[in-house]
Enzyme design. Structure first.
Site, PDB file in Angstrom:
ATOM      1  N   LYS A   1     -35.764  -2.924 -69.078  1.00  0.00           N
ATOM      2  CA  LYS A   1     -34.308  -2.807 -69.236  1.00  0.00           C
ATOM      3  C   LYS A   1     -33.966  -2.360 -70.656  1.00  0.00           C
ATOM      4  CE  LYS A   1     -33.572  -6.091 -65.576  1.00  0.00           C
ATOM      5  NZ  LYS A   1     -33.503  -7.489 -65.145  1.00  0.00           N
TER       6      LYS A   1
ATOM      7  N   GLN B   1     -32.110 -13.151 -67.757  1.00  0.00           N
ATOM      8  CA  GLN B   1     -33.212 -12.870 -66.829  1.00  0.00           C
ATOM      9  C   GLN B   1     -33.558 -14.130 -66.026  1.00  0.00           C
ATOM     10  OE1 GLN B   1     -34.689  -9.742 -66.366  1.00  0.00           O
ATOM     11  NE2 GLN B   1     -35.661 -10.749 -64.648  1.00  0.00           N
TER      12      GLN B   1
ATOM     13  N   ASP C   1     -24.639  -7.909 -63.755  1.00  0.00           N
ATOM     14  CA  ASP C   1     -25.460  -8.149 -62.561  1.00  0.00           C
ATOM     15  C   ASP C   1     -24.579  -8.255 -61.317  1.00  0.00           C
ATOM     16  OD1 ASP C   1     -28.197  -8.166 -62.759  1.00  0.00           O
ATOM     17  OD2 ASP C   1     -28.318 -10.236 -63.493  1.00  0.00           O
TER      18      ASP C   1
END
Ligand code: NAP
Length: 295
Positions: A54, A98, A121
């Protein structure tokens, strides 16, 4: 019929190129640099790889990228204080924590603490609810990637019979909701199957578009699909190791059998996988534009 292969690698590359140009324009015209922070607690090897990817992709596209690594023993209040600081930081438009978090931490509380405007997200209940009522700010990354694979491959979604196998909160339910919207690139008739479904084949054989996110190799085989179906295989299953210890991956669909009947199919790897990070970058750019009143 042998299926056309829908390449997630190629489509992800196209979208990244569009994003690179858009980011350059935002910088030049508005002095706006989209910013993404990734927070990793502990040293889980798979999570380190994902966070690294990422970070690398953000930097390549011109996104300002911060990575915060916290020790395994981080306390809940320390993590909540960090989220609070990041919520207030104007350089940061997207916050990604995460998952999974170490067991002693309350994952739900952490995700709920993220400002929904920075929830790139798309997992915050506010964003889940906005998608449900057809007014989304962000679409969750994997389902949005699936929609883009279909749209950019020229698959007719409007009016199609879509069958989704799996009802998780990160794939099955949101892709069903996205394709149900009364919008271009959606407006399908959607059926969702799960382990409580009485006769899965009855549904999968009706599908014009079949999306499989079950997390089980061979959950869908050739006898379960009709000629000409478009198949999106979301599954990522480790089915063995090469002699030099590399993971061998397979999807949820019997690729070799189903590709003889399908008109198009995604491979694993190289299908849905590359789209997920790309749509995270898309959401980060969108978050920056929303914050600046440019969306
Ligand atoms: P999950 O949370 O384990 O959910 C799996 C769903 O499939 C559940 O709803 C389950 O039903 C259903 N299911 C399982 N076996 C089934 C069967 N034989 N027939 C019908 N339904 C079945 O999984 P997930 O998080 O959605 O992930 C699914 C797969 O996609 C995994 O392999 C994961 O690694 C992969 N994935 C890939 C990406 C990517 O970027 N490529 C992203 C996310 C996930 P119940 O609800 O009844 O238990």
């Amino acid at each position: 019929m042998t299926a056309k292969i829908i390449s997630g690698k190629e489509i992800a590359q196209q979208i990244r190129e569009e994003l690179r140009q858009e980011i350059a324009e935002l910088k030049a015209k508005h002095k706006l640099v989209p910013g993404l922070v990734t927070v990793l607690v502990g040293a889980d090897p798979a999570s380190q790889v994902y966070v690294g990817q990422k970070e690398k992709t953000s930097t390549e596209l011109g996104i300002y990228s911060e990575r915060i690594d916290l020790p395994e023993k981080t306390a809940q209040n320390e993590l909540m204080a960090l989220i609070d600081r990041l919520n207030k930081d104007p350089k940061i438009h997207g916050i990604l924590v995460q998952l999974p978090l170490p067991k002693h931490l309350d994952e739900t509380a952490v995700l709920y603490a993220i400002n929904p405007k920075k929830d790139v997200d798309g997992f915050h209940p506010v964003n889940v609810g906005k998608l449900m009522i057809g007014e989304p700010d962000y679409l969750p990354c994997t389902p949005h990637g699936i929609q883009q694979l279909l749209v950019r491959s020229g698959v007719q979604i409007e009016g199609a019979e879509v069958v989704v196998v799996g009802r998780s909160n990160i794939v099955g339910k949101p892709i069903a909701n996205i394709l149900l919207q009364k919008r271009p690139g959606a407006n399908a008739t959607v059926t969702v199957c799960h382990t409580g479904t009485r006769d899965i084949s009855f549904h999968t054989r009706r599908a014009d578009i079949l999306i499989v996110a079950a997390g089980r190799p061979n959950a869908v085989t050739a006898d379960m699909v009709k000629e000409g179906v478009v198949v999106i295989d979301v599954g990522v299953n480790e089915v063995g190791k090469t002699p030099d210890g590399k993971r061998i991956l397979a999807g949820d669909v019997d690729f070799e059998g189903v590709k003889e009947k399908a008109s198009a199919i995604t491979p694993v790897p190289g299908g849905v996988g590359p789209m997920t990070i790309t749509m995270l970058m898309y959401n980060t750019v969108r978050a920056a534009k929303l914050a600046a009143g440019l969306a």
